[in-house]
Design a protein around this motif. Sequence first.
Motif, short mmCIF file in Angstrom:
data_model
loop_
_atom_site.label_atom_id
_atom_site.label_comp_id
_atom_site.label_asym_id
_atom_site.label_seq_id
_atom_site.Cartn_x
_atom_site.Cartn_y
_atom_site.Cartn_z
N GLY A 20 13.84 -6.87 22.87
CA GLY A 20 13.20 -7.15 21.54
C GLY A 20 12.65 -8.61 21.61
O GLY A 20 12.60 -9.32 22.53
N PRO A 21 11.87 -9.29 20.60
CA PRO A 21 11.41 -10.52 20.46
C PRO A 21 12.09 -11.71 20.47
O PRO A 21 11.55 -12.70 20.85
CB PRO A 21 10.35 -10.12 19.27
CG PRO A 21 11.16 -9.34 18.27
CD PRO A 21 11.99 -8.30 19.02
N GLY A 22 13.15 -11.49 20.22
CA GLY A 22 14.07 -12.74 20.23
C GLY A 22 13.57 -13.90 19.33
O GLY A 22 13.72 -15.01 19.85
N ILE A 23 13.56 -13.69 18.16
CA ILE A 23 13.08 -14.86 17.17
C ILE A 23 14.25 -15.38 16.75
O ILE A 23 13.83 -16.83 16.66
CB ILE A 23 12.10 -14.29 15.92
CG1 ILE A 23 10.89 -13.28 16.53
CG2 ILE A 23 11.77 -15.14 15.29
CD1 ILE A 23 9.99 -14.08 17.44
N ASN A 24 15.32 -14.96 16.50
CA ASN A 24 16.45 -15.80 16.46
C ASN A 24 17.21 -16.37 17.80
O ASN A 24 17.36 -17.61 17.90
CB ASN A 24 17.57 -15.25 15.40
CG ASN A 24 18.86 -15.88 15.31
OD1 ASN A 24 18.62 -17.31 15.11
ND2 ASN A 24 19.93 -15.49 15.25
N ASP A 25 17.15 -15.38 18.63
CA ASP A 25 17.83 -15.80 20.03
C ASP A 25 16.73 -15.60 20.91
O ASP A 25 16.48 -14.48 21.52
CB ASP A 25 18.87 -14.65 20.14
CG ASP A 25 19.62 -14.91 21.70
OD1 ASP A 25 19.54 -15.96 22.23
OD2 ASP A 25 20.24 -13.91 22.05
N ASP A 26 16.23 -16.91 21.58
CA ASP A 26 16.50 -18.11 20.90
C ASP A 26 15.17 -18.56 20.52
O ASP A 26 15.07 -19.72 20.89
CB ASP A 26 17.31 -18.99 21.93
CG ASP A 26 17.94 -20.27 21.44
OD1 ASP A 26 17.94 -20.58 20.38
OD2 ASP A 26 17.79 -21.34 22.03
N GLY A 27 14.59 -17.96 19.79
CA GLY A 27 13.15 -18.41 19.23
C GLY A 27 13.54 -19.58 18.10
O GLY A 27 12.91 -20.70 18.02
N MET A 53 19.96 -20.76 15.91
CA MET A 53 20.01 -21.66 14.95
C MET A 53 20.15 -21.00 13.39
O MET A 53 20.35 -21.56 12.71
CB MET A 53 19.16 -22.89 15.13
CG MET A 53 19.27 -23.75 16.31
SD MET A 53 20.76 -24.59 16.44
CE MET A 53 21.68 -23.66 17.77
N ALA A 54 19.77 -19.77 13.31
CA ALA A 54 19.17 -19.12 12.17
C ALA A 54 19.93 -17.78 12.10
O ALA A 54 19.00 -16.89 11.30
CB ALA A 54 17.85 -19.34 12.15
N ASN A 112 14.46 -11.80 10.53
CA ASN A 112 15.97 -12.26 10.81
C ASN A 112 16.32 -13.39 11.04
O ASN A 112 17.01 -13.95 12.08
CB ASN A 112 16.04 -11.33 12.15
CG ASN A 112 17.38 -11.14 13.00
OD1 ASN A 112 18.30 -10.78 12.12
ND2 ASN A 112 17.85 -11.71 13.86
N LEU A 113 15.92 -14.37 10.19
CA LEU A 113 16.11 -15.74 9.99
C LEU A 113 16.51 -16.21 8.57
O LEU A 113 16.23 -15.82 7.58
CB LEU A 113 14.70 -16.49 10.46
CG LEU A 113 14.12 -15.99 11.75
CD1 LEU A 113 12.69 -16.75 11.88
CD2 LEU A 113 15.06 -16.68 12.79
N ASN A 114 17.58 -17.12 8.83
CA ASN A 114 18.29 -17.68 7.62
C ASN A 114 17.65 -19.02 7.56
O ASN A 114 18.25 -19.78 8.25
CB ASN A 114 19.72 -17.56 7.51
CG ASN A 114 20.22 -18.06 6.21
OD1 ASN A 114 20.11 -19.19 5.88
ND2 ASN A 114 20.85 -17.14 5.44
N TYR A 115 16.82 -19.48 6.75
CA TYR A 115 16.04 -20.71 6.80
C TYR A 115 17.17 -21.85 6.14
O TYR A 115 16.86 -22.88 6.41
CB TYR A 115 14.70 -20.55 5.87
CG TYR A 115 13.71 -20.16 6.76
CD1 TYR A 115 12.95 -21.05 7.54
CD2 TYR A 115 13.67 -18.69 6.65
CE1 TYR A 115 11.93 -20.70 8.18
CE2 TYR A 115 12.45 -18.25 7.72
CZ TYR A 115 11.63 -18.99 8.15
OH TYR A 115 10.56 -18.63 9.06
#
Length: 506
Positions: A284-291, A352-353, A452-455
């Motif tokens: 996957g794109p990994g926007i939380n891990d670790d984007g 982080m999110a 998939n991010l908690n701001y």
Amino acid sequence: MVKWGSEKVDQFTLNVAQLAEMQSKPPYWGPAKPKPLVDSESLQAYINEPALAVRASKLYSAAMLGSRLYGHPTRVIGSGGHYSTLSQIESSLRMLGPYFNVTKQYFKAPTGVIFASSLTVNKTLVADAIPFDLTPPTFKKKPIIAPMVLVANQGCNLADYPAAVNGSIALIERGTCSFGNKSGLAGQSGAAGAIIFNNVPGEGVLQGTMGSLNPNQVATIGVSYEEGSVWAGALAKNLTLSASLFIDSFVKNVSTFNLIAETAYGDENNVVMLGAHSDSVAAGPGINDDGSGTISLIEVALALSNFNVTNKVRFAWWAGEEEGLLGSDYYVSQLTPTENSQIRLFMDYDMMASPNYAYQVYNASDDINPVGSAALKQLYIDFYTANNVNYTLIPFDGRSDYDGFIKNGIPGGGIATGAEGIKTPEEALLFGGMAGQAYDPCYHQLCDDTTNLNYEAWILNTKLIAHSVATYAASLKSFPLRESFSMTLAKNKKSQTPFHGTKLAF
């Protein structure tokens, strides 16, 4: 007229001489007036949600370039998605002129994908069998059917492999040495494949990595203690077991690089270092891990360029973290003893999110980690306390890029918001969210995208990163001095952990 040495020179001639001298030097890009010394409150003020959101969107666009090879968005090393990620980070830093010295550290790293697998023993399908990351495929990517042969003493020496292993499928107990080493020895003994079973009852199926590539390694799959111990017992009684093992995968070495940005200013003997990994898994794109960590570091670096620093600050974006902390390990291995001693501390910011977050602080202590690790832990605790939010302590067990630093005497610490672990009812009371569900339900999956991010968590944690940078960039007077390397070696024997990255290594 003015005097210059023993000769008289008119003002016009002097100005020409001064101009020529100025043109012989590098251009000065600095501000017209001195920058203020960095402080936590001022640096935190630069952190905002719109900037984080814009970068998350751009990072997902980068991941789309991974679709050409993998059929879906990914930023795994060697993909267009990862190279585009690195380009985004570098271009953001280059815009700051000479404030940062930006360098690339190239290295070779293994990457791979597992497309399909199965394991059958005595014609019974083993439902819970998981191939190891970076395993080679079975011969010609077809099932191999062969007798199972038990390996002695956890299979860490060539003498543990009986002659009967040749052409068979080796059954090896976990323990003592790495999975990659076991697989390599099995292949060296002529095994067609290998099964490694867990040695811890109730812990489930092994989800490990082969680590570095070895040409002797064979197709290797992991099973639970409950499965493997039964087979081992039967083979010890000279009973016959037949296995069918199938793994369709590819694994290869690719060229990639760590990206390092260090302030041009500050004391070079007191380096404050922090890092995040720039790559994702292939799935996957990994926007939380670790984007999320990648973007947080970019935003803090951009903000820092508005300030002066007492100590050098060094930002790192590691490659190959998902393959087993390869980039950070390589970086530390290339440090000279002097360069190592100049790094006063390393801070790790990975995830982080997470959407079902907990504010997690690595439970680093000075008794089994380099002195100063406990001070970092306390810095994070104090920040959360000052902001009236709860926190929880999590094991400092080698699962992220701090591992190579603490094993080489550099104090380390960090924060996270949770990965595949399940939130407890007690944590739901502390942080909100859903008990009984993963902190990040999309961990290492295709759905780890911009949704998939908690701001709320991301903003606070990015401000905490800014706080950590500002605190130590301004002064390290209260931070413990580095201890001797011999003390580090003694502590390493006490703090050995089975993890090296997100996967078990042995």
